[in-house]
Design a protein around this motif. Structure first.
Motif, PDB file in Angstrom:
ATOM      1  N   VAL A   1       0.872  -1.174   0.000  1.00 49.61           N
ATOM      2  CA  VAL A   1       0.000   0.000   0.000  1.00 49.61           C
ATOM      3  C   VAL A   1       0.906   1.219   0.000  1.00 49.61           C
ATOM      4  O   VAL A   1       1.829   1.318   0.808  1.00 49.61           O
ATOM      5  CB  VAL A   1      -0.931   0.010   1.235  1.00 49.61           C
ATOM      6  CG1 VAL A   1      -1.821   1.232   1.230  1.00 49.61           C
ATOM      7  CG2 VAL A   1      -1.750  -1.270   1.293  1.00 49.61           C
TER       8      VAL A   1
ATOM      9  N   THR B   1       1.127   5.708  -0.735  1.00 44.25           N
ATOM     10  CA  THR B   1       0.415   6.978  -0.849  1.00 44.25           C
ATOM     11  C   THR B   1       1.339   8.028  -1.445  1.00 44.25           C
ATOM     12  O   THR B   1       2.561   7.918  -1.365  1.00 44.25           O
ATOM     13  CB  THR B   1      -0.079   7.481   0.525  1.00 44.25           C
ATOM     14  OG1 THR B   1       1.037   7.590   1.400  1.00 44.25           O
ATOM     15  CG2 THR B   1      -1.108   6.553   1.129  1.00 44.25           C
TER      16      THR B   1
ATOM     17  N   GLU C   1      -4.125   6.900  -2.430  1.00 44.37           N
ATOM     18  CA  GLU C   1      -3.609   5.593  -2.053  1.00 44.37           C
ATOM     19  C   GLU C   1      -3.662   4.632  -3.242  1.00 44.37           C
ATOM     20  O   GLU C   1      -4.618   4.632  -4.006  1.00 44.37           O
ATOM     21  CB  GLU C   1      -4.430   5.026  -0.897  1.00 44.37           C
ATOM     22  CG  GLU C   1      -3.859   3.752  -0.311  1.00 44.37           C
ATOM     23  CD  GLU C   1      -4.597   3.323   0.938  1.00 44.37           C
ATOM     24  OE1 GLU C   1      -4.345   3.918   2.002  1.00 44.37           O
ATOM     25  OE2 GLU C   1      -5.408   2.398   0.828  1.00 44.37           O
TER      26      GLU C   1
ATOM     27  N   GLN D   1      -2.631   0.398  -4.350  1.00 50.70           N
ATOM     28  CA  GLN D   1      -2.226  -0.922  -3.886  1.00 50.70           C
ATOM     29  C   GLN D   1      -1.539  -1.639  -5.029  1.00 50.70           C
ATOM     30  O   GLN D   1      -1.996  -1.596  -6.172  1.00 50.70           O
ATOM     31  CB  GLN D   1      -3.419  -1.753  -3.437  1.00 50.70           C
ATOM     32  CG  GLN D   1      -3.995  -1.337  -2.126  1.00 50.70           C
ATOM     33  CD  GLN D   1      -5.038  -2.339  -1.640  1.00 50.70           C
ATOM     34  OE1 GLN D   1      -5.461  -3.242  -2.351  1.00 50.70           O
ATOM     35  NE2 GLN D   1      -5.455  -2.174  -0.401  1.00 50.70           N
TER      36      GLN D   1
END
Length: 88
Positions: free
Chosen positions: A68, A70, A76, A78
């Protein structure tokens, strides 16, 4: 001659090459998390926030790892990775 010829495995597969490959790829992503550097395969602005291994129990259809990340605007992303040595 019989058609039931045993399939031969290559020395890379039987010698643990797949495990070594998987460990090295996971280590590269773990380093990006620990050093807060850019994440391989994502944009330069993304920084790793969380790294999860063996995620089938968590409802993700991969058992290798999920990263994950950011960016500065808190977007965000994944990255789901499934490492396979079948193509080598």
């Amino acid at each position: 001659m019989s058609n039931d010829v045993k399939q031969q495995s290559n020395p890379f597969s039987t010698g643990g090459g797949g495990v070594n490959f998987e460990t090295r790829v996971q280590a590269a992503f773990a380093l990006s998390l620990l050093t807060k550097s850019c994440v391989p395969c994502l944009s330069q602005d993304m920084r790793a926030k969380e790294l999860k291994f063996q995620n089938k129990y968590d409802g993700v259809n991969t058992d290798d790892f999920v990263l994950v990340a950011t960016d500065k605007a808190s977007n965000e992303s994944q990255l789901l990775l499934r490492l396979s040595m079948k193509s080598l």
